[in-house]
Design a protein around this motif. Structure first.
Motif, PDB file in Angstrom:
ATOM      1  N   ALA A   1       1.345  21.453 -22.681  1.00 17.40           N
ATOM      2  CA  ALA A   1       2.768  21.916 -22.220  1.00 17.40           C
ATOM      3  C   ALA A   1       2.528  21.953 -20.591  1.00 17.40           C
ATOM      4  O   ALA A   1       1.588  21.892 -19.915  1.00 17.40           O
ATOM      5  CB  ALA A   1       2.544  23.647 -22.685  1.00 17.40           C
ATOM      6  N   VAL A   2       3.591  21.999 -19.976  1.00 15.60           N
ATOM      7  CA  VAL A   2       3.899  21.443 -18.822  1.00 15.60           C
ATOM      8  C   VAL A   2       3.050  22.500 -17.924  1.00 15.60           C
ATOM      9  O   VAL A   2       2.362  22.118 -16.721  1.00 15.60           O
ATOM     10  CB  VAL A   2       5.250  21.644 -18.322  1.00 15.60           C
ATOM     11  N   TYR A   3       3.035  23.901 -18.333  1.00 12.60           N
ATOM     12  CA  TYR A   3       2.215  24.892 -17.387  1.00 12.60           C
ATOM     13  C   TYR A   3       0.910  24.813 -17.474  1.00 12.60           C
ATOM     14  O   TYR A   3       0.274  25.288 -16.547  1.00 12.60           O
ATOM     15  CB  TYR A   3       2.714  26.384 -17.885  1.00 12.60           C
ATOM     16  N   THR A   4       0.384  23.937 -18.584  1.00 15.41           N
ATOM     17  CA  THR A   4      -1.088  23.841 -18.204  1.00 15.41           C
ATOM     18  C   THR A   4      -1.520  22.442 -17.834  1.00 15.41           C
ATOM     19  O   THR A   4      -2.531  22.142 -17.489  1.00 15.41           O
ATOM     20  CB  THR A   4      -1.762  24.270 -19.805  1.00 15.41           C
ATOM     21  N   ALA A   5      -0.611  21.378 -18.119  1.00 12.28           N
ATOM     22  CA  ALA A   5      -0.925  20.034 -17.469  1.00 12.28           C
ATOM     23  C   ALA A   5      -0.677  19.823 -15.898  1.00 12.28           C
ATOM     24  O   ALA A   5      -1.236  19.110 -15.630  1.00 12.28           O
ATOM     25  CB  ALA A   5      -0.090  19.097 -18.201  1.00 12.28           C
ATOM     26  N   THR A   6      -0.045  20.735 -15.370  1.00 10.23           N
ATOM     27  CA  THR A   6       0.277  20.738 -13.883  1.00 10.23           C
ATOM     28  C   THR A   6      -0.416  21.763 -13.103  1.00 10.23           C
ATOM     29  O   THR A   6      -0.456  22.852 -13.572  1.00 10.23           O
ATOM     30  CB  THR A   6       1.657  20.805 -13.535  1.00 10.23           C
ATOM     31  N   LYS A   7      -1.000  21.281 -11.969  1.00 11.33           N
ATOM     32  CA  LYS A   7      -1.478  22.293 -11.098  1.00 11.33           C
ATOM     33  C   LYS A   7      -0.449  22.924 -10.306  1.00 11.33           C
ATOM     34  O   LYS A   7       0.191  22.307  -9.629  1.00 11.33           O
ATOM     35  CB  LYS A   7      -2.561  21.591 -10.084  1.00 11.33           C
ATOM     36  N   THR A   8      -0.353  24.361 -10.242  1.00 11.20           N
ATOM     37  CA  THR A   8       0.303  24.796  -9.153  1.00 11.20           C
ATOM     38  C   THR A   8      -0.197  25.741  -8.196  1.00 11.20           C
ATOM     39  O   THR A   8       0.584  25.835  -7.085  1.00 11.20           O
ATOM     40  CB  THR A   8       1.283  25.985 -10.107  1.00 11.20           C
ATOM     41  N   THR A   9      -1.395  26.003  -7.949  1.00 17.79           N
ATOM     42  CA  THR A   9      -1.927  26.385  -6.950  1.00 17.79           C
ATOM     43  C   THR A   9      -2.861  25.471  -6.352  1.00 17.79           C
ATOM     44  O   THR A   9      -3.736  24.441  -7.084  1.00 17.79           O
ATOM     45  CB  THR A   9      -2.832  27.774  -7.228  1.00 17.79           C
ATOM     46  N   TYR A  10      -2.995  25.381  -4.970  1.00 21.86           N
ATOM     47  CA  TYR A  10      -3.895  24.777  -4.375  1.00 21.86           C
ATOM     48  C   TYR A  10      -4.117  24.956  -2.785  1.00 21.86           C
ATOM     49  O   TYR A  10      -3.215  25.619  -2.374  1.00 21.86           O
ATOM     50  CB  TYR A  10      -3.554  23.038  -4.130  1.00 21.86           C
ATOM     51  N   ILE A  11      -5.051  24.693  -2.208  1.00 22.36           N
ATOM     52  CA  ILE A  11      -5.377  24.960  -0.669  1.00 22.36           C
ATOM     53  C   ILE A  11      -5.532  23.705  -0.123  1.00 22.36           C
ATOM     54  O   ILE A  11      -6.202  22.740  -0.649  1.00 22.36           O
ATOM     55  CB  ILE A  11      -6.429  25.925  -0.619  1.00 22.36           C
ATOM     56  N   GLN A  12      -4.967  23.280   1.191  1.00 19.35           N
ATOM     57  CA  GLN A  12      -5.387  22.144   1.804  1.00 19.35           C
ATOM     58  C   GLN A  12      -5.550  22.502   3.392  1.00 19.35           C
ATOM     59  O   GLN A  12      -4.684  23.740   3.911  1.00 19.35           O
ATOM     60  CB  GLN A  12      -4.232  21.029   1.582  1.00 19.35           C
ATOM     61  N   ALA A  13      -6.285  22.221   3.961  1.00 19.43           N
ATOM     62  CA  ALA A  13      -6.370  22.278   5.383  1.00 19.43           C
ATOM     63  C   ALA A  13      -6.625  20.879   6.182  1.00 19.43           C
ATOM     64  O   ALA A  13      -6.998  20.038   5.613  1.00 19.43           O
ATOM     65  CB  ALA A  13      -7.919  22.876   5.631  1.00 19.43           C
ATOM     66  N   GLY A  14      -5.963  20.743   7.268  1.00 17.10           N
ATOM     67  CA  GLY A  14      -5.830  19.831   7.952  1.00 17.10           C
ATOM     68  C   GLY A  14      -5.812  19.776   9.640  1.00 17.10           C
ATOM     69  O   GLY A  14      -5.855  21.064  10.165  1.00 17.10           O
ATOM     70  N   ALA A  15      -5.884  18.898  10.317  1.00 15.99           N
ATOM     71  CA  ALA A  15      -5.783  18.761  11.583  1.00 15.99           C
ATOM     72  C   ALA A  15      -5.154  17.637  12.237  1.00 15.99           C
ATOM     73  O   ALA A  15      -4.932  16.715  11.491  1.00 15.99           O
ATOM     74  CB  ALA A  15      -7.237  18.588  12.402  1.00 15.99           C
ATOM     75  N   GLY A  16      -4.548  17.531  13.456  1.00 16.94           N
ATOM     76  CA  GLY A  16      -3.657  16.470  13.963  1.00 16.94           C
ATOM     77  C   GLY A  16      -3.358  16.912  15.487  1.00 16.94           C
ATOM     78  O   GLY A  16      -3.934  17.275  16.147  1.00 16.94           O
ATOM     79  N   VAL A  17      -2.218  16.305  15.818  1.00 17.71           N
ATOM     80  CA  VAL A  17      -1.879  16.220  17.329  1.00 17.71           C
ATOM     81  C   VAL A  17      -0.412  16.607  17.166  1.00 17.71           C
ATOM     82  O   VAL A  17       0.246  16.707  16.299  1.00 17.71           O
ATOM     83  CB  VAL A  17      -2.033  14.843  17.901  1.00 17.71           C
TER      84      VAL A  17
END
Length: 187
Positions: free
Chosen positions: A25-41
């Motif tokens: 089912a779509v609700y179990t096959a796709t990740k809905t939560t995630y955390i990302q951290a980054g840096a740039g200019v």
């Protein structure tokens, strides 16, 4: 035994015709939560027009963290710290707020509304004791585009932000900030 194998073979032939039997089912096959951290200019137009400061551009480094709570809604925290200041002033900002995102293929288009604090530093090239720094409450609206490079990395193609520094005399300060960078996705 032959009849049982024949029946299984016939049923197996019909499996491709029934989509619900082939995938999660779509609700179990796709990740809905995630955390990302980054840096740039970043590049900032400080909207400060005192002729003493001449070239009104500020460049520096940015850091941010995003947490998507559900498919399209999340929160972002970010900091912009001035490094290059040919105009002898710095504008550092620290913001947090909600963001909404639309994911399409490898792209992630988002919008955000944030609040926080800004530090306006005059005479940035003088010794620390002589600097004139004042903090302001601020808010910002913006958005951008992230592009998924791999399973663990996103490229922040562009992030544009329009800030308003309240109580900046004689009028509010209204710079715009454009940034870019790389993000690591925490699974």
């Amino acid at each position: 035994m032959r009849k049982l194998l024949g029946l299984l073979a016939v049923l197996t032939a019909f499996v491709p015709l029934v989509p619900s039997l082939r995938a999660q089912a779509v609700y179990t096959a796709t990740k809905t939560t995630y955390i990302q951290a980054g840096a740039g200019v970043f590049y900032l137009n400080p909207d400060y027009t005192n002729t003493r400061y001449g070239d009104n551009t500020v460049e520096g480094v940015s850091g941010w963290a995003d947490a998507n709570l559900i498919n399209f809604l999340g929160v972002e925290a970010e900091a912009h710290v001035s490094v290059v200041d040919p105009s002898d002033l710095k504008e550092n900002s620290y913001l947090i707020g909600p963001r909404v995102a639309i994911k399409k293929g490898r792209g992630n288009l988002y919008g955000k509304a944030m609040v926080g604090r800004g530090a306006f530093i005059f005479d940035a090239n003088v010794p620390a004791g002589a600097k004139k720094t004042k903090d302001y409450t601020m808010y910002a609206f913006g958005g951008g585009l992230d592009y998924r490079i791999s399973q663990n990395f996103n490229y922040r193609v562009v992030d544009a932000e329009f800030q308003t520094w309240t109580d900046f005399k004689p009028h509010n300060l209204s710079p715009y900030v454009i940034s870019t960078g790389i993000m690591f996705i925490l699974h």
